[in-house]
Design a protein around this motif. Structure first.
Motif, short mmCIF file in Angstrom:
data_model
loop_
_atom_site.label_atom_id
_atom_site.label_comp_id
_atom_site.label_asym_id
_atom_site.label_seq_id
_atom_site.Cartn_x
_atom_site.Cartn_y
_atom_site.Cartn_z
N ALA A 148 0.82 -1.22 0.00
CA ALA A 148 0.00 0.00 0.00
C ALA A 148 0.85 1.26 0.00
CB ALA A 148 -0.93 0.00 1.22
N THR A 149 2.08 1.15 0.47
CA THR A 149 2.97 2.31 0.58
C THR A 149 3.22 2.94 -0.80
OG1 THR A 149 4.05 1.35 2.51
CG2 THR A 149 5.23 3.10 1.36
N GLY A 150 3.07 4.25 -0.85
CA GLY A 150 3.29 4.97 -2.10
C GLY A 150 2.04 5.13 -2.94
N HIS A 151 0.93 4.56 -2.48
CA HIS A 151 -0.33 4.67 -3.21
C HIS A 151 -1.33 5.50 -2.41
CE1 HIS A 151 0.93 1.80 -6.27
NE2 HIS A 151 1.38 1.03 -5.29
N THR A 152 -2.32 6.01 -3.08
CA THR A 152 -3.31 6.90 -2.47
C THR A 152 -4.56 6.11 -2.08
OG1 THR A 152 -2.54 8.71 -3.88
CG2 THR A 152 -4.71 8.98 -2.84
N PRO A 153 -5.13 6.38 -0.88
CA PRO A 153 -6.39 5.73 -0.51
C PRO A 153 -7.46 5.95 -1.58
CG PRO A 153 -5.46 6.86 1.37
CD PRO A 153 -4.62 7.25 0.19
N GLY A 154 -8.18 4.90 -1.89
CA GLY A 154 -9.20 4.98 -2.93
C GLY A 154 -8.75 4.42 -4.26
N THR A 155 -7.41 4.23 -4.42
CA THR A 155 -6.91 3.64 -5.66
C THR A 155 -6.85 2.12 -5.50
OG1 THR A 155 -4.59 3.80 -4.93
CG2 THR A 155 -5.51 5.68 -6.13
N GLY A 203 -3.41 8.75 3.71
CA GLY A 203 -2.80 7.44 3.50
C GLY A 203 -1.67 7.16 4.46
N ASP A 204 -0.85 8.16 4.74
CA ASP A 204 0.27 7.96 5.67
C ASP A 204 -0.24 7.64 7.08
OD1 ASP A 204 2.12 8.44 3.69
OD2 ASP A 204 2.31 10.59 4.15
N GLU A 205 -1.35 8.28 7.46
CA GLU A 205 -1.92 8.02 8.79
C GLU A 205 -2.49 6.61 8.86
OE1 GLU A 205 -3.17 8.50 12.72
OE2 GLU A 205 -1.68 9.54 11.50
N GLN A 209 -1.19 3.60 11.36
CA GLN A 209 -2.08 2.82 12.22
C GLN A 209 -1.94 1.33 11.95
OE1 GLN A 209 -5.81 4.60 11.20
NE2 GLN A 209 -5.32 6.56 12.18
N HIS A 210 -1.82 0.97 10.68
CA HIS A 210 -1.62 -0.44 10.32
C HIS A 210 -0.30 -0.97 10.89
CE1 HIS A 210 -4.58 -0.95 6.70
NE2 HIS A 210 -5.18 -0.59 7.81
N ARG A 211 0.73 -0.14 10.88
CA ARG A 211 2.02 -0.57 11.45
C ARG A 211 1.89 -0.80 12.95
NH1 ARG A 211 3.87 3.70 8.00
NH2 ARG A 211 4.79 2.83 6.08
#
Length: 244
Positions: A148-155, A203-205, A209-211
């Motif tokens: 998911a890193t580097g991608h935007t939520p919703g994509t 997305g970073d937030e 949280q996932h981490r």
């Protein structure tokens, strides 16, 4: 000619009163008892009607009840028969998802109410996942975060990785009933959340949280995993309300 003693032991008790419902119940028990999986063949209509001692129309009514619960499918043709479509737990999960989807579509329940329900379901699920987690579980969670890193939520890349993250937690919890009651979160709630708040989430937030969740699961710390999951869902609730 085979003797009676050589005949296979019956799988099902002969159906009597309310035969169609008894057939559905007996077949459901059979799926659970034998641990049958999707794609496994149960038999033909003719074989099952003979085993239950009923007519084929009566058998079909029992099969219809199971099909409406998404447990079986009927194949036609020479290679046809009655096949397992879903396990009982998966069938129940599908029924719950369809019911909640209908309630959401008819505005019988709000997105906020579903997020409230998610809080009470997925927080203990995270705790169970941490309790039962293996190194493989932690690695799968980390892989989902990395993807998911580097991608935007919703994509699509972010959404797919997010779904895998939560699916991994659900599997790790190792509780089929709880999992059946939470599958709707990914099947119904997540797509609606993406549609409504995807562009407003950070997305970073989300990944931070996932981490936090992954770290608690990797360390087998149920309380920390529950706390991190609660923070994650409460963040989504604030975004949905427009408070974040």
């Amino acid at each position: 000619m085979s003797s009676a003693s050589e005949l296979p032991e019956p799988r099902f008790a002969p159906a009597s009163v309310d035969a169609s419902h008894q057939i559905a119940l007996e077949l459901r028990r059979y799926l659970e008892r034998e641990g049958l999986r999707p794609g496994d063949r149960i038999g033909t209509e003719q074989e099952l009607a003979a085993e239950f001692g009923v007519s084929r129309p009566t058998l079909r009514e029992g099969l219809r009840l199971l099909a409406s619960s998404h447990l079986i499918r009927v194949g036609r043709g020479r290679a046809g028969g009655i096949f397992v479509a879903r396990t009982p737990g998966e069938g129940m999960s599908r029924n719950v998802s369809e019911s909640i989807s209908m309630m959401l579509a008819t505005e019988s329940v709000s997105l906020g109410e579903l997020l409230d329900a998610r809080l009470f379901l997925e927080v203990p699920l995270a705790g169970l996942a941490a309790l039962n987690a293996t190194e493989e579980t932690a690695a799968e969670l980390q892989a989902a975060i990395d993807d998911a890193t580097g991608h935007t939520p919703g994509t699509p890349p972010f959404n797919d990785a997010d779904t895998r993250f939560h699916q991994t937690l659900a599997r790790a919890a190792d509780n089929e009933l709880l999992r059946a009651f939470t599958d709707w979160i990914l099947e119904v709630l997540q797509p609606k959340l993406i549609e409504e708040i995807g562009s407003r989430t950070d997305g970073d937030e989300i990944l931070r949280q996932h981490r936090d969740i992954q770290r608690a699961v990797r360390r087998n710390q149920p309380a920390a995993a529950e706390k991190a999951m609660r923070a994650h869902i409460e963040y989504l609730m604030r975004v949905q309300r427009g408070d974040a």
